[in-house]
Scaffold this motif. Structure first.
Motif, PDB file in Angstrom:
ATOM      1  N   TYR A 141       0.830  -1.213   0.000  1.00 13.21           N
ATOM      2  CA  TYR A 141       0.000   0.000   0.000  1.00 13.21           C
ATOM      3  C   TYR A 141       0.864   1.263   0.000  1.00 13.21           C
ATOM      4  O   TYR A 141       0.604   2.216  -0.739  1.00 13.21           O
ATOM      5  CB  TYR A 141      -0.915   0.011   1.222  1.00 13.21           C
ATOM      6  CG  TYR A 141      -2.058  -0.973   1.168  1.00 13.21           C
ATOM      7  CD1 TYR A 141      -2.489  -1.519  -0.035  1.00 13.21           C
ATOM      8  CD2 TYR A 141      -2.729  -1.357   2.333  1.00 13.21           C
ATOM      9  CE1 TYR A 141      -3.537  -2.426  -0.084  1.00 13.21           C
ATOM     10  CE2 TYR A 141      -3.785  -2.258   2.290  1.00 13.21           C
ATOM     11  CZ  TYR A 141      -4.182  -2.794   1.085  1.00 13.21           C
ATOM     12  OH  TYR A 141      -5.228  -3.675   1.043  1.00 13.21           O
ATOM     13  N   LEU A 142       1.885   1.269   0.833  1.00 11.29           N
ATOM     14  CA  LEU A 142       2.762   2.441   0.921  1.00 11.29           C
ATOM     15  C   LEU A 142       3.489   2.688  -0.390  1.00 11.29           C
ATOM     16  O   LEU A 142       3.706   3.831  -0.798  1.00 11.29           O
ATOM     17  CB  LEU A 142       3.765   2.262   2.065  1.00 11.29           C
ATOM     18  CG  LEU A 142       3.166   2.287   3.479  1.00 11.29           C
ATOM     19  CD1 LEU A 142       4.225   1.934   4.516  1.00 11.29           C
ATOM     20  CD2 LEU A 142       2.565   3.655   3.787  1.00 11.29           C
ATOM     21  N   SER A 143       3.876   1.593  -1.053  1.00  9.06           N
ATOM     22  CA  SER A 143       4.542   1.718  -2.348  1.00  9.06           C
ATOM     23  C   SER A 143       3.605   2.355  -3.379  1.00  9.06           C
ATOM     24  O   SER A 143       4.015   3.231  -4.159  1.00  9.06           O
ATOM     25  CB  SER A 143       4.999   0.344  -2.833  1.00  9.06           C
ATOM     26  OG  SER A 143       5.552   0.419  -4.128  1.00  9.06           O
ATOM     27  N   LYS A 144       2.348   1.942  -3.369  1.00  8.99           N
ATOM     28  CA  LYS A 144       1.365   2.503  -4.304  1.00  8.99           C
ATOM     29  C   LYS A 144       1.070   3.973  -3.975  1.00  8.99           C
ATOM     30  O   LYS A 144       0.927   4.810  -4.879  1.00  8.99           O
ATOM     31  CB  LYS A 144       0.089   1.671  -4.279  1.00  8.99           C
ATOM     32  CG  LYS A 144       0.202   0.327  -5.009  1.00  8.99           C
ATOM     33  CD  LYS A 144      -1.078  -0.459  -4.928  1.00  8.99           C
ATOM     34  CE  LYS A 144      -1.084  -1.603  -5.942  1.00  8.99           C
ATOM     35  NZ  LYS A 144       0.029  -2.535  -5.805  1.00  8.99           N
ATOM     36  N   LEU A 145       0.956   4.281  -2.701  1.00  9.52           N
ATOM     37  CA  LEU A 145       0.721   5.668  -2.304  1.00  9.52           C
ATOM     38  C   LEU A 145       1.907   6.554  -2.687  1.00  9.52           C
ATOM     39  O   LEU A 145       1.733   7.715  -3.083  1.00  9.52           O
ATOM     40  CB  LEU A 145       0.458   5.755  -0.803  1.00  9.52           C
ATOM     41  CG  LEU A 145      -0.889   5.189  -0.319  1.00  9.52           C
ATOM     42  CD1 LEU A 145      -0.954   5.173   1.198  1.00  9.52           C
ATOM     43  CD2 LEU A 145      -2.054   6.002  -0.885  1.00  9.52           C
ATOM     44  N   ASN A 146       3.106   5.999  -2.591  1.00  6.49           N
ATOM     45  CA  ASN A 146       4.307   6.747  -2.977  1.00  6.49           C
ATOM     46  C   ASN A 146       4.322   7.012  -4.480  1.00  6.49           C
ATOM     47  O   ASN A 146       4.709   8.097  -4.937  1.00  6.49           O
ATOM     48  CB  ASN A 146       5.554   5.969  -2.570  1.00  6.49           C
ATOM     49  CG  ASN A 146       6.827   6.761  -2.789  1.00  6.49           C
ATOM     50  OD1 ASN A 146       6.980   7.869  -2.291  1.00  6.49           O
ATOM     51  ND2 ASN A 146       7.752   6.185  -3.557  1.00  6.49           N
TER      52      ASN A 146
ATOM     53  N   ALA B 295      -5.200   0.878  -1.534  1.00  7.91           N
ATOM     54  CA  ALA B 295      -4.134   1.697  -0.958  1.00  7.91           C
ATOM     55  C   ALA B 295      -4.654   3.072  -0.564  1.00  7.91           C
ATOM     56  O   ALA B 295      -4.298   3.619   0.492  1.00  7.91           O
ATOM     57  CB  ALA B 295      -2.981   1.829  -1.957  1.00  7.91           C
ATOM     58  N   PHE B 296      -5.532   3.635  -1.394  1.00  9.06           N
ATOM     59  CA  PHE B 296      -6.126   4.940  -1.060  1.00  9.06           C
ATOM     60  C   PHE B 296      -6.958   4.836   0.222  1.00  9.06           C
ATOM     61  O   PHE B 296      -6.900   5.716   1.087  1.00  9.06           O
ATOM     62  CB  PHE B 296      -6.995   5.438  -2.213  1.00  9.06           C
ATOM     63  CG  PHE B 296      -6.229   5.775  -3.460  1.00  9.06           C
ATOM     64  CD1 PHE B 296      -4.963   6.357  -3.381  1.00  9.06           C
ATOM     65  CD2 PHE B 296      -6.747   5.506  -4.719  1.00  9.06           C
ATOM     66  CE1 PHE B 296      -4.243   6.674  -4.520  1.00  9.06           C
ATOM     67  CE2 PHE B 296      -6.037   5.822  -5.864  1.00  9.06           C
ATOM     68  CZ  PHE B 296      -4.776   6.393  -5.776  1.00  9.06           C
TER      69      PHE B 296
END
Length: 459
Positions: free
Chosen positions: A7-12, A69-70
């Protein structure tokens, strides 16, 4: 943890895109919540294709992953996604899924999404390859791979198994899965039953665990200080696999093994998995493969028992009323161990075992400590596991040189050099359905199989 990292990777990725295309949506400290729906739509429109020409469609699962992720980003900020935004994004996903399905029909996209399922033949070949090709590989990958298949779990779950999670019940190894991605709170935690397959030693979980335990000093706690009580407490937290990133180590090995498919290094792999590129194989292929294997026989293990073992959700209502039952999981455990479900006799095989009096006469407490450094600090439940591990090794002793790489540390371990396996071998029992000497009875056998056995005897 791996899901959070994803999730953090997608948000980044979203943050970096916004810095170039929607500066008002982000700041120096991160993404602004609530999200701007139009900005999110533009971002998803870009991510839905693999190329700038917008000709190669991505899997709908990728878009759903970004939306999850959002929602995670909202959760971290103590907020929830606005209902109208949630509705619009779901509509986008639904429409895109229809377009993707049309692409499949037109032959423009791959028919199989994500990683391909590993066939039984491929699983057998990989296990054989891991044992025989390189002894360094087999010290870690073989048991990891066998548990990945038999437990039907994600690689991160298998990599975190501890000694305290392992015990023995009836005729099966039991591995307690305390929580997983589908049950983060551990509300439906239970032990999975793992069965021996004496006729197929390369894929036998009990033999794989035996080789792993007796070949390494993973329980050696003599140098860490503290009294016996402290050492016993520490032993509960010892993991089966010592790598700091088990998932990555196994994934790298699997990729390298698949890349050798077309070479002369692994003819067995070439025959069974040729045609599947390394990019189409991953640790998730085992989960897909075992699920396919377990449900291929009409009248075999139920879909519900498979969902429960894999940790998949049955739905809000079903999950409140349907829980794990020992008999169903044991039946499934035998099937995923690849015992022949069409053979009434072979399917009811019992694990190789030595009767208690014979075992205690041959193997003393001091011998256990010599063969498994740290044995005295192990939980009592694991001591019983060790009884079946050494019996399995003794049962397969004459064939181990053919199964395992010649430089494998098993052949210089104390269990091998002490002569105890040769002494135990004539005392090992490997029977079917019931052992009359110790009343060990095969579990997970459907009731109707008694009738099948009777019909077989009449024939």
């Amino acid at each position: 943890e791996s899901t959070k990292r994803n999730y953090l990777s997608k948000l980044n990725a979203f943050y970096n895109w916004c810095r170039q295309n929607a500066e008002n949506a982000v700041g120096d400290e991160g993404i602004f919540f609530p999200l701007d729906t139009e900005v999110v739509k533009s971002f998803l429109a870009l991510k839905s294709f693999k190329d700038l020409e917008r000709t190669k469609m991505q899997s709908p699962g990728l878009l759903k992953g970004y939306i999850s992720a959002f929602k995670y980003g909202y959760e971290v900020n103590d907020m929830t996604m606005p209902p109208e935004q949630d509705k619009q994004l779901k509509t986008i996903c639904k429409g895109y899924s229809k377009r993707y399905a049309q692409g499949k029909e037109d032959g423009k996209v791959n028919q199989v999404e994500g990683k391909r399922p590993l066939p039984e033949s491929g699983y057998r070949a990989l296990c054989k390859y891991a044992l025989k090709n390189n002894f360094r590989d087999s010290l870690f990958t073989h048991l990891y791979m066998v548990l990945l298949w038999n437990l039907c779990q994600r690689t991160v779950t298998v990599g975190s198994i501890k000694v305290a999670h392992i015990s023995w019940g009836d005729d099966a190894l039991q591995v307690f899965i305390s929580r997983h991605k589908g049950d983060q709170e551990g509300e439906n935690a239970y032990a999975r039953n793992v069965f021996a397959n004496p006729d197929n030693p390369c894929i036998c979980p009990i033999l794989a665990l035996a080789v792993h335990i007796f070949s390494q000093r993973i329980f050696d706690d003599d140098d860490d200080g503290g009294d016996d009580a402290e050492k016993k407490e520490r032993m509960k937290n010892v993991t089966l696999f010592s790598h700091s990133a088990n998932e990555k180590v196994f994934g790298d090995w699997l990729k390298k093994s698949m890349e050798k498919c077309g070479s002369n290094h692994s003819p067995d792999l070439t025959e069974t998995i040729l045609g599947i590129s390394p990019s189409e194989m991953g640790s998730h292929s085992f989960r897909k493969g075992v699920s396919t294997s377990a449900t291929k026989h009409p009248g075999g293990p139920s879909t519900v028992s498979l969902f429960l073992r894999c940790g998949w959700k049955l739905g809000d209502i079903q999950s409140r009323y349907i829980f794990e039952g020992d008999g169903a999981d044991q039946y499934l455990g035998r099937a995923v161990a690849l015992l022949d479900i069409t053979d009434v006799k072979k399917f009811t095989v019992l694990p190789p075992h030595v009767h208690r009096n014979d075992l205690e006469r041959v193997v003393t407490e001091s011998m256990w400590r010599d063969m498994i450094p740290g044995y005295q600090y192990l939980p009592p439940a694991f001591h019983k596991v060790c009884n079946y591990l050494i019996a399995s090794l003794a049962f397969h002793k004459d064939n181990m040189r053919n199964l395992v790489h010649e430089l494998h540390p098993l052949f210089v371990s104390r269990v091998w050099t002490s002569g105890v396996l040769s002494e135990l071998k004539p005392l090992v029992h490997s029977t079917f359905r019931k052992c009359t000497g110790c009343d060990l009875v095969a579990s997970g056998i459907p009731v109707q199989w008694s009738q099948a056995k009777l019909l077989t005897s009449i024939e």
